[in-house]
Design a protein around this motif. Structure first.
Motif, PDB file in Angstrom:
ATOM      1  N   GLY A 166       0.813  -1.203   0.000  1.00  0.00           N
ATOM      2  CA  GLY A 166       0.000   0.000   0.000  1.00  0.00           C
ATOM      3  C   GLY A 166       0.847   1.254   0.000  1.00  0.00           C
ATOM      4  N   SER A 167       0.629   2.091   0.997  1.00  0.00           N
ATOM      5  CA  SER A 167       1.357   3.364   1.088  1.00  0.00           C
ATOM      6  C   SER A 167       2.536   3.290   2.052  1.00  0.00           C
ATOM      7  CB  SER A 167       0.403   4.480   1.533  1.00  0.00           C
ATOM      8  OG  SER A 167      -0.156   4.169   2.798  1.00  0.00           O
ATOM      9  N   GLN A 168       2.914   2.085   2.470  1.00  0.00           N
ATOM     10  CA  GLN A 168       4.012   1.936   3.427  1.00  0.00           C
ATOM     11  C   GLN A 168       5.312   2.517   2.856  1.00  0.00           C
ATOM     12  OE1 GLN A 168       5.935   1.754   6.474  1.00  0.00           O
ATOM     13  NE2 GLN A 168       3.980   0.706   6.717  1.00  0.00           N
ATOM     14  N   LYS A 169       5.957   3.340   3.647  1.00  0.00           N
ATOM     15  CA  LYS A 169       7.132   4.067   3.173  1.00  0.00           C
ATOM     16  C   LYS A 169       8.447   3.500   3.685  1.00  0.00           C
ATOM     17  CE  LYS A 169       4.515   8.382   2.724  1.00  0.00           C
ATOM     18  NZ  LYS A 169       4.423   9.813   3.130  1.00  0.00           N
ATOM     19  N   GLN A 170       8.416   2.313   4.285  1.00  0.00           N
ATOM     20  CA  GLN A 170       9.632   1.724   4.835  1.00  0.00           C
ATOM     21  C   GLN A 170       9.886   0.349   4.217  1.00  0.00           C
ATOM     22  OE1 GLN A 170      11.683   3.242   6.970  1.00  0.00           O
ATOM     23  NE2 GLN A 170      10.399   5.035   7.215  1.00  0.00           N
ATOM     24  N   ASN A 171      11.152   0.074   3.908  1.00  0.00           N
ATOM     25  CA  ASN A 171      11.527  -1.286   3.567  1.00  0.00           C
ATOM     26  C   ASN A 171      11.540  -2.125   4.850  1.00  0.00           C
ATOM     27  OD1 ASN A 171      11.913  -0.569   0.865  1.00  0.00           O
ATOM     28  ND2 ASN A 171      14.079  -0.082   1.202  1.00  0.00           N
ATOM     29  N   ALA A 172      11.479  -3.428   4.691  1.00  0.00           N
ATOM     30  CA  ALA A 172      11.417  -4.267   5.881  1.00  0.00           C
ATOM     31  C   ALA A 172      11.893  -5.681   5.566  1.00  0.00           C
ATOM     32  CB  ALA A 172       9.985  -4.312   6.422  1.00  0.00           C
ATOM     33  N   ASP A 173      12.197  -6.411   6.637  1.00  0.00           N
ATOM     34  CA  ASP A 173      12.530  -7.830   6.543  1.00  0.00           C
ATOM     35  C   ASP A 173      11.280  -8.641   6.858  1.00  0.00           C
ATOM     36  OD1 ASP A 173      15.254  -7.288   6.039  1.00  0.00           O
ATOM     37  OD2 ASP A 173      15.634  -7.089   8.202  1.00  0.00           O
ATOM     38  N   ILE A 174      11.194  -9.808   6.236  1.00  0.00           N
ATOM     39  CA  ILE A 174      10.064 -10.691   6.484  1.00  0.00           C
ATOM     40  C   ILE A 174      10.575 -11.963   7.152  1.00  0.00           C
ATOM     41  CG2 ILE A 174       8.206 -12.033   5.436  1.00  0.00           C
ATOM     42  CD1 ILE A 174       7.939  -9.894   3.335  1.00  0.00           C
ATOM     43  N   PHE A 175       9.997 -12.257   8.311  1.00  0.00           N
ATOM     44  CA  PHE A 175      10.404 -13.422   9.095  1.00  0.00           C
ATOM     45  C   PHE A 175       9.241 -14.400   9.214  1.00  0.00           C
ATOM     46  CE2 PHE A 175      13.031  -9.939  10.634  1.00  0.00           C
ATOM     47  CZ  PHE A 175      14.298 -10.502  10.723  1.00  0.00           C
TER      48      PHE A 175
END
Length: 263
Positions: A166-175
């Motif tokens: 969506g509009s999420q503005k952060q990269n992230a890790d998926i666990f």
């Protein structure tokens, strides 16, 4: 410890969580809030916190919030006479990561962390407010599809993850986290010698399976080997989307596997 035993007792009363309040299904349509408890069977202050986590998980007492709980057993108490069978250096490292990212003074047990962003502490009313506030933060939608456990030697957990950025503005890790739905011990040494301890959602593995890119969707299958001697029917699977460096949890999903072909 930040939350003392008296506060824990009051919290149970304020939330209306009684020993009989088990079996209430979490509202999966409500915003998820991840509640991590760093604990140890070698710590005499931990059993009340373990009990609180179990009751919160079962009763889901905070309106409009899906509490996803994890019991994470650290290993630095193991030198005091009792080796916690559920402890691991990986979970100790995770707690240390939070100490650094949140600017805390030191790790301790029991310690509650909410959505990777704050400690759970203070008066009982403040605890409720913290959980409700966490549910209002913008979250990415996380779904676990086609979850199953294939019995074998070793048993395999398989499934598919979908994340809507969506509009999420952060990269992230998926666990992907595998956890024991229920665990217990007869403690024969250490500070809890002679006690029968029970736990819920006991983390066994934190496996990074991918990276989420801001404002994009993520879709990926996963396959993990279960640790030996784990009953495949006693597993819950949690998927976390978390900012790198033990940052905020941007989304989460939970499924409990009840049989070899759980969905």
């Amino acid at each position: 410890m930040v939350i003392n035993l008296r506060v824990l007792a009051v919290l149970l009363v304020v939330l209306g969580v009684r020993r009989g309040d088990y079996g209430r299904a979490p509202d999966t349509a409500a915003p998820p809030v991840l509640l991590e408890l760093f604990t140890s069977e070698g710590c005499s202050s931990c059993p009340p916190a373990d009990e609180l986590l179990e009751r919160l998980d079962a009763a889901q007492p905070v309106p409009g919030v899906q509490l996803i709980v994890l019991s994470e057993h650290v290993d630095y108490w193991n030198h005091d006479g009792w080796k916690d069978p559920y402890s691991s250096a990986q979970l100790t490292e995770r707690q240390g990561g939070y100490v650094h990212s949140l600017g805390l003074n030191t790790p301790y047990t029991p310690q509650f962390i909410v959505d990777g962003a704050s400690e759970l502490k203070g008066a009982a009313a403040d605890v409720v407010q913290t959980l409700q506030k966490a549910s209002t933060a913008a979250k990415v939608a996380v779904r676990i599809r086609s979850l199953r456990i294939d019995a074998g030697s070793p048993a395999l957990v398989q499934g598919h993850i979908e994340v809507d950025g969506g509009s999420q503005k952060q990269n992230a890790d998926i666990f992907v986290v595998t956890a024991l739905d229920h665990a217990e011990s007869e403690v024969s040494r250490g500070e809890n010698s002679g006690r029968h301890l029970t736990h819920v959602a006991v983390a066994q593995q934190f496996i990074k399976v991918g990276k989420f890119e801001k404002q994009k969707t993520f879709s990926q299958s996963f396959q993990l080997k279960l640790k030996s001697r784990i009953d495949p029917a006693n597993i819950r699977v949690i998927v976390l989307v978390q900012e790198p460096g033990f940052g905020k949890v941007l989304g989460a999903a939970l499924q409990t596997v009840t049989n070899e072909n759980g969905k």
